[in-house]
Design a protein around this motif. Structure first.
Motif, mmCIF file in Angstrom:
data_model
loop_
_atom_site.group_PDB
_atom_site.id
_atom_site.type_symbol
_atom_site.label_atom_id
_atom_site.label_comp_id
_atom_site.label_asym_id
_atom_site.label_seq_id
_atom_site.Cartn_x
_atom_site.Cartn_y
_atom_site.Cartn_z
ATOM 1 N N LEU A 66 7.853 6.877 14.018
ATOM 2 C CA LEU A 66 6.454 6.907 13.181
ATOM 3 C C LEU A 66 6.148 6.662 11.812
ATOM 4 C CD1 LEU A 66 4.821 10.077 15.238
ATOM 5 C CD2 LEU A 66 4.921 7.606 16.031
ATOM 6 N N ASN A 67 7.208 6.813 10.899
ATOM 7 C CA ASN A 67 7.559 6.561 9.599
ATOM 8 C C ASN A 67 7.790 4.972 9.470
ATOM 9 O OD1 ASN A 67 7.614 7.209 6.732
ATOM 10 N ND2 ASN A 67 9.775 6.698 6.700
ATOM 11 N N LEU A 68 8.104 4.245 10.294
ATOM 12 C CA LEU A 68 8.066 2.822 10.265
ATOM 13 C C LEU A 68 6.898 2.033 10.723
ATOM 14 C CD1 LEU A 68 10.869 0.301 11.088
ATOM 15 C CD2 LEU A 68 8.883 -0.069 12.043
ATOM 16 N N LEU A 69 6.165 2.638 11.662
ATOM 17 C CA LEU A 69 4.928 2.103 12.214
ATOM 18 C C LEU A 69 3.945 1.504 11.070
ATOM 19 C CD1 LEU A 69 4.078 3.262 15.649
ATOM 20 C CD2 LEU A 69 4.795 1.170 15.095
ATOM 21 N N VAL A 75 20.754 -17.249 -5.810
ATOM 22 C CA VAL A 75 19.855 -17.007 -4.393
ATOM 23 C C VAL A 75 18.435 -16.748 -5.127
ATOM 24 C CG1 VAL A 75 19.306 -15.570 -2.418
ATOM 25 C CG2 VAL A 75 21.673 -15.963 -3.248
ATOM 26 N N LEU A 76 17.563 -17.416 -4.734
ATOM 27 C CA LEU A 76 16.294 -17.177 -4.571
ATOM 28 C C LEU A 76 15.908 -16.362 -3.299
ATOM 29 C CD1 LEU A 76 13.408 -17.448 -6.232
ATOM 30 C CD2 LEU A 76 13.104 -19.534 -4.986
ATOM 31 N N ASP A 77 15.063 -15.265 -3.394
ATOM 32 C CA ASP A 77 14.645 -14.589 -2.212
ATOM 33 C C ASP A 77 13.203 -14.863 -2.211
ATOM 34 O OD1 ASP A 77 14.443 -13.279 0.186
ATOM 35 O OD2 ASP A 77 14.771 -11.219 -0.852
ATOM 36 N N VAL A 78 12.500 -15.535 -1.133
ATOM 37 C CA VAL A 78 11.121 -15.767 -1.113
ATOM 38 C C VAL A 78 10.398 -14.558 -0.466
ATOM 39 C CG1 VAL A 78 9.429 -17.011 -0.269
ATOM 40 C CG2 VAL A 78 11.345 -18.288 -1.162
ATOM 41 N N GLY A 79 9.292 -13.962 -1.094
ATOM 42 C CA GLY A 79 8.550 -13.006 -0.611
ATOM 43 C C GLY A 79 9.759 -11.805 -0.226
ATOM 44 N N CYS A 80 10.371 -11.435 -1.550
ATOM 45 C CA CYS A 80 11.163 -10.332 -1.372
ATOM 46 C C CYS A 80 11.081 -9.176 -1.086
ATOM 47 C CB CYS A 80 12.130 -10.336 -2.702
ATOM 48 S SG CYS A 80 11.153 -10.113 -4.227
ATOM 49 N N GLY A 81 9.458 -8.617 -1.108
ATOM 50 C CA GLY A 81 9.118 -7.283 -0.960
ATOM 51 C C GLY A 81 9.791 -6.264 -1.682
ATOM 52 N N THR A 82 10.468 -5.289 -1.352
ATOM 53 C CA THR A 82 10.705 -4.311 -2.084
ATOM 54 C C THR A 82 12.268 -4.684 -2.359
ATOM 55 O OG1 THR A 82 11.462 -2.998 -0.013
ATOM 56 C CG2 THR A 82 9.485 -2.546 -1.286
ATOM 57 N N GLY A 83 12.756 -5.654 -1.760
ATOM 58 C CA GLY A 83 14.235 -5.946 -2.038
ATOM 59 C C GLY A 83 15.206 -5.757 -1.101
ATOM 60 N N ILE A 84 14.864 -5.415 0.083
ATOM 61 C CA ILE A 84 15.748 -4.735 1.225
ATOM 62 C C ILE A 84 16.784 -6.044 1.666
ATOM 63 C CG2 ILE A 84 16.075 -4.156 3.802
ATOM 64 C CD1 ILE A 84 12.939 -3.139 3.480
ATOM 65 N N ARG A 86 3.092 -4.453 -6.206
ATOM 66 C CA ARG A 86 3.425 -3.201 -6.028
ATOM 67 C C ARG A 86 4.720 -3.103 -5.514
ATOM 68 N NH1 ARG A 86 -1.523 -1.929 -2.514
ATOM 69 N NH2 ARG A 86 -0.917 -4.136 -1.778
ATOM 70 N N MET A 87 4.951 -4.024 -4.660
ATOM 71 C CA MET A 87 6.319 -4.152 -3.813
ATOM 72 C C MET A 87 7.326 -4.684 -5.063
ATOM 73 S SD MET A 87 5.808 -3.747 -0.505
ATOM 74 C CE MET A 87 6.522 -4.846 1.004
ATOM 75 N N ALA A 88 6.924 -5.620 -6.035
ATOM 76 C CA ALA A 88 7.674 -6.182 -6.864
ATOM 77 C C ALA A 88 8.252 -5.202 -7.850
ATOM 78 C CB ALA A 88 7.048 -7.457 -7.688
ATOM 79 N N GLY A 89 7.411 -4.147 -8.201
ATOM 80 C CA GLY A 89 7.587 -3.306 -9.186
ATOM 81 C C GLY A 89 8.669 -2.104 -8.576
ATOM 82 N N LEU A 90 8.707 -1.838 -7.055
ATOM 83 C CA LEU A 90 9.553 -1.054 -6.816
ATOM 84 C C LEU A 90 10.895 -1.649 -6.718
ATOM 85 C CD1 LEU A 90 9.155 1.488 -3.740
ATOM 86 C CD2 LEU A 90 11.358 0.252 -3.981
ATOM 87 N N ALA A 91 10.850 -2.961 -6.222
ATOM 88 C CA ALA A 91 12.248 -3.856 -6.127
ATOM 89 C C ALA A 91 12.845 -3.631 -7.697
ATOM 90 C CB ALA A 91 12.056 -5.265 -5.606
ATOM 91 N N ARG A 92 12.070 -3.765 -8.689
ATOM 92 C CA ARG A 92 12.551 -3.844 -10.114
ATOM 93 C C ARG A 92 13.380 -2.512 -10.261
ATOM 94 N NH1 ARG A 92 6.969 -6.432 -12.178
ATOM 95 N NH2 ARG A 92 7.774 -8.741 -12.055
ATOM 96 N N THR A 93 12.832 -1.614 -9.734
ATOM 97 C CA THR A 93 13.285 0.013 -10.139
ATOM 98 C C THR A 93 14.609 0.055 -9.130
ATOM 99 O OG1 THR A 93 12.570 1.059 -8.193
ATOM 100 C CG2 THR A 93 11.032 0.889 -10.304
ATOM 101 N N ALA A 131 0.778 -1.205 0.078
ATOM 102 C CA ALA A 131 0.055 -0.070 0.004
ATOM 103 C C ALA A 131 1.026 1.409 -0.180
ATOM 104 C CB ALA A 131 -0.838 0.016 1.229
ATOM 105 N N ASP A 132 2.135 1.210 0.647
ATOM 106 C CA ASP A 132 3.167 2.409 0.609
ATOM 107 C C ASP A 132 4.543 1.632 0.342
ATOM 108 O OD1 ASP A 132 4.372 4.563 0.710
ATOM 109 O OD2 ASP A 132 3.268 5.352 2.484
ATOM 110 N N ALA A 133 4.695 1.234 -0.678
ATOM 111 C CA ALA A 133 5.997 0.518 -0.836
ATOM 112 C C ALA A 133 6.973 1.211 -0.508
ATOM 113 C CB ALA A 133 6.063 -0.194 -2.343
ATOM 114 N N ARG A 134 7.145 2.490 -1.170
ATOM 115 C CA ARG A 134 8.183 3.292 -0.854
ATOM 116 C C ARG A 134 8.603 3.545 0.555
ATOM 117 N NH1 ARG A 134 11.250 5.668 -4.465
ATOM 118 N NH2 ARG A 134 9.593 5.147 -6.287
#
Length: 273
Positions: free
Chosen positions: A221-224, A55-64, A84-91, A26-29
């Motif tokens: 408060l940004n992380l929560l 490496v295969l990363d399962v549930g990679c999210g934004t790629g952290i 949405r998460m995948a799209g940001l990871a690709r960038t 919902a707020d991938a960035r």
């Protein structure tokens, strides 16, 4: 420990909560900016324990986590159910295939390591370890890991009270403000049991890394809002929770030091086909 809604394996069945599992985009960035990375020692240990660098990363999210493995010299493919998460990871330079791990088609590909950073609890335990074994090369490493949070009691209690007030019907509202570390270690022990049950891995190992990170009021408060209990809250209730937590952090002088424990379960695939 933690004050946040549980995001580690537990006695409930989080893999069935698909709406929550796929709400983080919902707020991938914000997620990518606010979520912490993983201890360098953990990454180095996984790389050293793998027979190669694929490496295969399962549930990679934004790629952290994936970016940390890339920086360590690995070639990483992400699998992520949230486009949405995948799209940001690709960038950010990570190739990602959009699918749940359970439904993902390996198309005959195999890997030296399968990792899951803060995501394995969203994978069906009846499927996860067995599928990891199928896509790992003999001698390949499965590494499941994630953070346990421990903010100060004053911050934890303010969060829990505010959350119960604004979302009394949420399944997260019944959680205590803090949970003992042993509750999370038990979750990783359960993952080890699931790995053993496949009969396709050597004896699993349990790892632990303790570390600290300072947070200002604004950083916390940004992380929560990127955590599981808050990603689906409406703006009004979310603002109320953040206000209460912000007041608690202000009372501590505007910041605090977060104690993190990063736990892991790892296992090496046997040589059997």
């Amino acid at each position: 420990m933690p004050t946040l809604p549980p995001e580690q394996p537990g006695p409930h069945e989080p893999h069935r909560a698909r709406r929550t599992a796929e709400s983080f985009g919902a707020d991938a960035r914000r997620y990518d900016e606010a979520r912490p990375s993983y201890p360098a020692g953990l990454v180095a240990r996984i790389v050293a324990g793998s027979p190669g660098t694929d490496v295969l990363d399962v549930g990679c999210g934004t790629g952290i986590a994936a970016r940390q493995f890339q920086e360590a010299g690995c070639t990483v493919l992400g699998v992520e159910p949230d486009a949405r998460m995948a799209g940001l990871a690709r960038t950010r330079g990570l190739p990602v295939e959009v699918a749940s791990f359970e439904g993902w088609d390996a198309a005959g590909r195999t890997f030296d390591a399968v990792t899951a950073a803060q995501s394995w609890h969203w994978v069906d335990p009846a499927v996860g370890a067995a599928k990891a074994a199928r896509v790992l090369r003999p001698g390949g490493l499965l590494a499941v890991f994630g953070h346990v949070f421990e903010p100060p009691a004053e911050v934890a209690e303010a969060f829990a009270a505010a959350f119960r007030r604004v979302a009394p019907d949420s399944p997260f509202s019944g959680q205590p403000a803090r949970r003992p570390l042993e509750a999370y270690r038990a979750g990783y022990a359960k993952t080890a049991d699931q790995v053993r049950a496949t009969g396709r891995f050597h004896e699993p190992e349990q790892w632990r890394f303790d570390w600290e990170r300072p947070y200002t009021r604004d950083e916390w408060l940004n992380l929560l809002p990127t955590t599981g209990g808050l990603t689906r809250l409406a703006p009004g209730p979310l603002a109320a929770v953040l206000s209460a937590v912000g007041d608690a952090v202000d009372a501590l002088g505007g910041g605090f030091t977060m104690r993190y424990t990063t736990l892991a379960t790892s296992a090496v695939r046997t040589g059997a086909a």
